[in-house]
Write an enzyme that holds these catalytic residues in place. Structure first.
Site: not given
Ligand code: G7M
Length: 312
Positions: A249, A252
């Site tokens: 949350h 992004h």
């Molecule tokens: O579902 P949501 O809109 O919250 O998506 C979050 C996005 O952040 C996903 O596509 C994840 O693959 C990406 N993501 C999650 N983490 C923990 C990281 C990270 O540590 N680094 C990067 N670059 N992307 C992440």
């Protein structure tokens, strides 16, 4: 501070060990507890286990075959005949290690929520009114949601600083654009970047009003321009969207190749940035008031809250 685009001048940025061979492998010590999910078609497997005494999730995924290394692959691999019949023959091709990589993601220490996220589960569609958001969802996500420490680390250049492709540092309309950790950057077919806004007061789509239009239009135009310049992918080949509900949350936006069927890009979870902009232009309270549907897994605590509130 001016906007900046990553031009490969790594010397200007904090040094990380990305790209180096890892001498301290977190997976060599990994003790498997159980397989959370696997998919032969997607060629991936999600494993729960322990590294030393800590819970961990390891995700292994075979990398796609790359066009630019095809001749080397065919020339330098060994072929083992499996069967031959008339004009048909099948082989096992043993590729050199550098052409046979497995993308590996390690989450350690992993919380119970991480483990649940990857466990295959039945899903249910919930329809959340603006009122449900305020009385059911918001109290729940305020107490339960995933830590956004990784997001703050990116914004503060404490992690992934050398992966930033573009930054607009404006505190209100600025953002950081970088590869999503699902993308190994080896091929354009599955291009996947995320833009993380500098503002920390917007949790999700639900918080957006017309006040945020300058942020959203800035993000769309500079994000698309950068991707066109850096990767040669025009806006007409991109799917640019929010997730609702997101896992994290802090606002992004996902930028994925239109040809890539990214997880979570279906109609029950993805909201195109261009639709969001138009909806807010027509009605500033659009996302405060309207019902939004989203899928929840059977073991999601939020599903239980909706059931307790008699909404399901
Ligand atoms: O579902 P949501 O809109 O919250 O998506 C979050 C996005 O952040 C996903 O596509 C994840 O693959 C990406 N993501 C999650 N983490 C923990 C990281 C990270 O540590 N680094 C990067 N670059 N992307 C992440």
């Amino acid at each position: 501070m001016a906007e900046r685009e990553n031009d490969g001048a790594a010397a200007k940025r904090p040094k990380t060990d990305a790209g180096e061979l890892s001498s301290d492998s977190p997976v060599s010590d990994f003790k498997i507890t159980r397989i959370l999910r696997e998919c032969a078609r997607e060629k991936n497997i999600f494993i729960h286990g322990k590294v030393k005494d800590q819970d961990a999730v390891v995700i292994l995924e075979k990398a796609p075959i790359r066009k630019d290394t095809l001749s080397e692959l065919l020339k330098s691999s060994q072929l083992q005949l499996e069967m031959k019949n008339d004009v048909y023959s099948t082989y096992q091709l043993q590729a050199p290690a550098h052409l046979n990589e497995i993308k590996t993601t390690v989450i350690c220490p992993a919380t119970e929520k991480h483990v649940k996220k990857y466990l295959h589960q039945e899903v249910f569609l919930v329809e959340e009114s603006g009122e449900d958001y305020r009385t059911v969802t918001l109290p729940y996500i305020s107490s339960q949601s995933f830590s956004v420490q990784w997001v703050h680390n990116i914004l503060e250049k404490k992690a992934e600083a050398d992966r930033i492709v573009f930054e607009d540092p404006d505190p209100l309309t600025g953002f950081v654009l970088l590869p999503d950790f699902k993308w190994d950057k080896k091929q354009i077919q599955d291009l996947y970047l995320i833009a993380i806004v500098h503002r920390r007061d917007v949790k999700s789509l639900r918080d957006l009003t017309s006040e945020h239009l300058p942020l959203l239009t800035n993000l769309r135009s500079k994000g698309e321009d950068t991707i066109q310049r850096q990767y040669g992918v025009p806006p007409s080949k991109l799917r640019v969207y929010f997730h609702y509900q997101p896992s994290y949350h802090h606002l992004h936006v996902h930028f994925t190749s239109l040809e890539y069927n990214a997880p979570g890009c279906g109609v029950e979870r993805a909201h195109l940035l261009s639709d969001v902009i138009q909806n807010l232009q027509a009605d500033s309270s659009y996302y405060h008031n309207r019902s939004l549907a989203f899928p929840l897994r059977a073991d999601d605590g939020l599903l239980l809250k909706f059931k307790e509130a008699g909404k399901l």
